[in-house]
Design an enzyme around this catalytic site. Structure first.
Site, mmCIF file in Angstrom:
data_model
loop_
_atom_site.group_PDB
_atom_site.id
_atom_site.type_symbol
_atom_site.label_atom_id
_atom_site.label_comp_id
_atom_site.label_asym_id
_atom_site.label_seq_id
_atom_site.Cartn_x
_atom_site.Cartn_y
_atom_site.Cartn_z
ATOM 1 C CB CYS A 225 -14.188 1.069 -0.158
ATOM 2 S SG CYS A 225 -13.692 2.802 -0.145
ATOM 3 C CG ASP B 135 -13.530 5.976 -1.392
ATOM 4 O OD1 ASP B 135 -13.446 5.908 -0.152
ATOM 5 O OD2 ASP B 135 -12.523 5.956 -2.144
ATOM 6 N NE ARG C 5 -10.256 -5.237 0.797
ATOM 7 C CZ ARG C 5 -9.459 -4.216 1.143
ATOM 8 N NH1 ARG C 5 -9.986 -3.122 1.637
ATOM 9 N NH2 ARG C 5 -8.153 -4.265 0.946
ATOM 10 C CD GLN D 109 -13.096 -1.964 -0.843
ATOM 11 O OE1 GLN D 109 -12.332 -1.807 0.114
ATOM 12 N NE2 GLN D 109 -14.284 -2.522 -0.695
ATOM 13 N NE ARG E 138 -3.796 0.680 1.927
ATOM 14 C CZ ARG E 138 -5.049 0.849 2.363
ATOM 15 N NH1 ARG E 138 -5.305 1.709 3.336
ATOM 16 N NH2 ARG E 138 -6.041 0.162 1.838
HETATM 17 N N1 CP Z 1 -11.228 -0.045 2.304
HETATM 18 C C1 CP Z 1 -9.959 -0.013 2.733
HETATM 19 O O1 CP Z 1 -8.988 -0.302 1.989
HETATM 20 O O2 CP Z 1 -9.821 0.303 4.048
HETATM 21 P P1 CP Z 1 -8.460 0.598 4.808
HETATM 22 O O3 CP Z 1 -7.903 1.885 4.277
HETATM 23 O O4 CP Z 1 -8.833 0.699 6.262
HETATM 24 O O5 CP Z 1 -7.499 -0.526 4.568
HETATM 25 N N1 NVA Z 2 -9.938 6.512 -1.894
HETATM 26 C C1 NVA Z 2 -9.504 6.200 -0.551
HETATM 27 C C2 NVA Z 2 -9.748 4.758 -0.248
HETATM 28 C C3 NVA Z 2 -9.454 4.338 1.156
HETATM 29 C C4 NVA Z 2 -9.668 2.881 1.368
HETATM 30 C C5 NVA Z 2 -8.039 6.570 -0.391
HETATM 31 O O1 NVA Z 2 -7.253 6.332 -1.309
HETATM 32 O O2 NVA Z 2 -7.680 7.095 0.660
#
Ligand code: CP
Ligand code: NVA
Length: 302
Positions: free
Chosen positions: A250, A209, A278, A130, A100
């Site tokens: 999400c 979102d 998930r 997601q 991430r």
């Molecule tokens: N939906 C999602 O990816 O949540 P987090 O940012 O908590 O991992």
């Molecule tokens: N669009 C959001 C999603 C979080 C799960 C972000 O990138 O922060």
């Protein structure tokens, strides 16, 4: 060559359908698979996470493996070590690498150099894990995927893009309602509009979102909230959807911004199932990617 999962479009329609089938099996029997028995999955976090971290960590453990959570500020990448060298070393120890990050180049660099599968656990442009959980949630609600219509209302961001790309691959019509300046780029898939009512009319699911994503400039937050205010999901908007429509998000949610509290906790939401899904979807993904790849270790690179 390892099989990566960077945008989600690496999987064919048939593979996506099979993955959702498998996720349903694993949801019914969470300990039925030991596909990761005595193996390690590296999970790199450069950004905060609740669902992704917890679902991957629990999912890897349920598959009999060891989830190795790594924060980038504790890795030598924070002191200038290259992504290429990081990919080489992690590939010698882990069966797969999840990442991430706030930089798309980091996912691409890992995928270029790793000799084990790389999984995008959210980047500025994509959130394909997601989208897998979203497919699973739609499938268990409606018993099918092909022919469904999902209306995404809000910021045309990573979650919206992955929903369009992965959803369209399995025959879902994804409509995205966003204001000018916040809409997805036009592409072969997805129906783009600035009118939430037009997107939602007759839809099977209405999805939103956050208005300010982790990779957005915090200084733009007030302007984003102003521009996106007409794109809140509330009961009135949901009433335009199909009679048995569901609300999806999400998460994390900001009640009163992109979704009302009534919808978030109301009787049309499937949001908490979606968060649980998930884990099941990602377990099926890990089985697919690792099953094809074999053991960790590399014959390429240093
Ligand atoms: N939906 C999602 O990816 O949540 P987090 O940012 O908590 O991992
Ligand atoms: N669009 C959001 C999603 C979080 C799960 C972000 O990138 O922060």
């Amino acid at each position: 060559m390892p099989r990566h999962f960077v945008t989600g479009t690496e999987l064919s329609a048939g593979e996506l359908h099979a993955l959702v089938d498998r996720a349903l099996e694993l949801k019914a029997a969470p300990h039925a698979s030991d596909a990761l028995r005595r193996r390690t999955v590296a999970l790199i976090f450069q950004k905060p996470s609740t669902r992704t971290r917890v679902s991957f960590e629990a999912g890897v453990a349920e598959l009999g493996g060891h989830p190795m959570v790594l924060h980038t500020d504790e890795l030598q990448v924070s002191r200038g070590e290259s992504i290429r060298d990081t990919a080489y070393v992690l590939s010698r120890h882990a069966a797969a690498i999840g990442i991430r990050t706030g930089e798309d180049e980091m996912v691409d660099g890992l995928a270029e150099h790793a000799t084990v599968p790389v999984i995008n656990m959210l980047s500025p442009s994509h959130h394909p894990c997601q989208a897998l959980a979203d497919l699973l949630t739609l499938r268990e609600t409606f018993g099918r995927l092909k022919g469904l219509t999902v209306a995404y209302v809000g910021d045309g961001n990573n979650v919206a893009r992955s929903l369009v790309e992965v959803g369209s691959a399995v025959g879902i019509e994804v409509r995205v309602a966003a204001p000018d300046g916040y809409q997805l780029e036009p592409g072969p898939h997805g129906i783009l509009t600035s009118d939430p009512a037009e997107a939602v009319r007759g839809a099977n699911a209405v999805y939103t979102d956050v208005w300010v994503s982790m990779s957005d400039d915090p200084a733009s937050a007030a302007e984003r909230r102003r521009a996106l205010a007409p794109y809140r999901i509330d009961d009135e908007l949901l009433d335009l959807a199909a009679p048995d429509a569901i609300a999806l998000h999400c998460l994390p949610a900001h009640p009163g911004e992109e979704i009302t509290e009534q919808v978030l906790y109301g009787d049309r939401e499937r949001i908490w199932d979606q968060a649980e899904n998930r884990r099941h979807a990602q377990k099926a993904l890990l089985e697919l990617l690792i099953g094809e790849h074999g053991s960790p270790g590399g014959s390429t690179g240093a």
